[in-house]
Design an enzyme around this catalytic site. Sequence first.
Site, PDB file in Angstrom:
ATOM      1  N   ALA A  83      28.501  26.892  44.991  1.00 21.42           N
ATOM      2  CA  ALA A  83      27.467  27.943  44.974  1.00 21.42           C
ATOM      3  C   ALA A  83      26.105  27.272  45.046  1.00 21.42           C
ATOM      4  O   ALA A  83      25.978  26.061  44.809  1.00 21.42           O
ATOM      5  CB  ALA A  83      27.581  28.790  43.709  1.00 21.42           C
ATOM      6  N   LYS A  94      25.264  32.545  46.887  1.00 22.16           N
ATOM      7  CA  LYS A  94      25.968  31.678  47.819  1.00 22.16           C
ATOM      8  C   LYS A  94      25.426  31.925  49.225  1.00 22.16           C
ATOM      9  O   LYS A  94      24.676  32.859  49.459  1.00 22.16           O
ATOM     10  CB  LYS A  94      27.474  31.964  47.792  1.00 22.16           C
ATOM     11  CG  LYS A  94      28.124  31.511  46.484  1.00 22.16           C
ATOM     12  CD  LYS A  94      29.630  31.646  46.479  1.00 22.16           C
ATOM     13  CE  LYS A  94      30.306  31.182  47.713  1.00 22.16           C
ATOM     14  NZ  LYS A  94      29.993  29.789  48.125  1.00 22.16           N
ATOM     15  N   GLY A  95      25.832  31.057  50.144  1.00 23.77           N
ATOM     16  CA  GLY A  95      25.443  31.272  51.537  1.00 23.77           C
ATOM     17  C   GLY A  95      24.456  30.275  52.084  1.00 23.77           C
ATOM     18  O   GLY A  95      24.014  30.391  53.222  1.00 23.77           O
ATOM     19  N   GLY A  96      24.112  29.259  51.256  1.00 21.52           N
ATOM     20  CA  GLY A  96      23.233  28.205  51.760  1.00 21.52           C
ATOM     21  C   GLY A  96      23.792  27.564  53.020  1.00 21.52           C
ATOM     22  O   GLY A  96      23.048  27.166  53.912  1.00 21.52           O
ATOM     23  N   GLY A  97      25.111  27.503  53.092  1.00 22.40           N
ATOM     24  CA  GLY A  97      25.758  26.944  54.287  1.00 22.40           C
ATOM     25  C   GLY A  97      26.076  27.999  55.331  1.00 22.40           C
ATOM     26  O   GLY A  97      26.600  27.677  56.402  1.00 22.40           O
ATOM     27  N   GLU A 103      33.506  33.812  52.737  1.00 18.52           N
ATOM     28  CA  GLU A 103      33.696  33.403  51.339  1.00 18.52           C
ATOM     29  C   GLU A 103      33.864  34.631  50.443  1.00 18.52           C
ATOM     30  O   GLU A 103      34.703  34.655  49.546  1.00 18.52           O
ATOM     31  CB  GLU A 103      32.501  32.569  50.873  1.00 18.52           C
ATOM     32  CG  GLU A 103      32.445  31.191  51.536  1.00 18.52           C
ATOM     33  CD  GLU A 103      31.153  30.435  51.296  1.00 18.52           C
ATOM     34  OE1 GLU A 103      31.148  29.221  51.511  1.00 18.52           O
ATOM     35  OE2 GLU A 103      30.139  31.043  50.907  1.00 18.52           O
ATOM     36  N   LYS A 121      22.083  23.571  39.521  1.00 21.14           N
ATOM     37  CA  LYS A 121      22.245  24.923  40.069  1.00 21.14           C
ATOM     38  C   LYS A 121      22.498  25.982  39.000  1.00 21.14           C
ATOM     39  O   LYS A 121      22.668  27.160  39.330  1.00 21.14           O
ATOM     40  CB  LYS A 121      23.404  24.933  41.067  1.00 21.14           C
ATOM     41  CG  LYS A 121      23.186  24.022  42.270  1.00 21.14           C
ATOM     42  CD  LYS A 121      24.476  23.926  43.048  1.00 21.14           C
ATOM     43  CE  LYS A 121      24.270  23.287  44.408  1.00 21.14           C
ATOM     44  NZ  LYS A 121      25.518  23.241  45.161  1.00 21.14           N
TER      45      LYS A 121
HETATM   46  C1  5RP Z   1      28.200  28.092  51.791  1.00 19.41           C
HETATM   47  C2  5RP Z   1      28.046  28.196  50.334  1.00 19.41           C
HETATM   48  C3  5RP Z   1      28.106  26.936  49.528  1.00 19.41           C
HETATM   49  O1  5RP Z   1      29.078  27.063  48.564  1.00 19.41           O
HETATM   50  C4  5RP Z   1      26.782  26.726  48.881  1.00 19.41           C
HETATM   51  O2  5RP Z   1      25.778  26.731  49.881  1.00 19.41           O
HETATM   52  C5  5RP Z   1      26.740  25.403  48.122  1.00 19.41           C
HETATM   53  O3  5RP Z   1      26.771  24.348  49.019  1.00 19.41           O
HETATM   54  P1  5RP Z   1      26.674  22.838  48.567  1.00 19.41           P
HETATM   55  O4  5RP Z   1      27.937  22.529  47.837  1.00 19.41           O
HETATM   56  O5  5RP Z   1      26.531  22.082  49.852  1.00 19.41           O
HETATM   57  O6  5RP Z   1      25.450  22.688  47.702  1.00 19.41           O
HETATM   58  O7  5RP Z   1      27.886  29.239  49.765  1.00 19.41           O
HETATM   59  O8  5RP Z   1      28.071  29.338  52.401  1.00 19.41           O
END
Ligand code: 5RP
Length: 217
Positions: A83, A94-97, A103, A121
């Site tokens: 997350a 969530k959703g940074g990626g 998900e 976080k």
């Molecule tokens: C992707 C997500 C990831 O879980 C969230 O962005 C955390 O990423 P990371 O482990 O690289 O910090 O939600 O959609």
Amino acid sequence: MNQSHKKDLVAEAALGYIENGCILGIGSGSTVNCFINLLDKVKPKIEACVSSSELSTQLLKEKNIRIITLAESGKIPLYIDGADEANNHKQLIKGGGGALTREKIIAQASDKFVCIIDDTKYVKQLGKFPLPIEVIKIAQSQIAINMMGLDGRPVLRENFITDNGHIILDIHNLNILEPIKLEQEINNMPGVISNGLFAMRKADILLVADENNIKVY
Ligand code: 5RP
């Protein structure tokens, strides 16, 4: 201790939740990549995985782990994902990626959602991390206006298209006092595919890595 070492630590802790014959839901992101890297250690226990992104699928295939669809798996006993933020109610952003929609679908289909993060976080209030919203392109301006009405500052994620073929608006500056209410409100906007608030289907278990150990919430 650097953040990447904390990601390894928390990924390792998540291995302990995998039981024999497990169908495993797999999230996305760098913390999940650490987790996938460690799966050799428990591979005989894993029957198959349901993956939330093209990248996770590729990494799992490189490990010769069988991938099945959600239609094939039905209810998933265990989902592991990272997350961008988590609060003390185990509600998440969530959703940074950019993989938030798949998900969310997999989290919803899972009996147990174990979320793995490092302590940077773990926050008092969600919203410092810009809230991602996956949006159908034609609705971009309308949704941006709606979010400005909620005092958010929408920013189009540049040069990014999701695995589902849509754009992402990252909403800065939100004061998220009632995550469930905001999640529902955004879901109700026409053209929203999904938003990165995981408050209605929050994590069941939150593993947080700090300098020395793992805290379990
Ligand atoms: C992707 C997500 C990831 O879980 C969230 O962005 C955390 O990423 P990371 O482990 O690289 O910090 O939600 O959609």
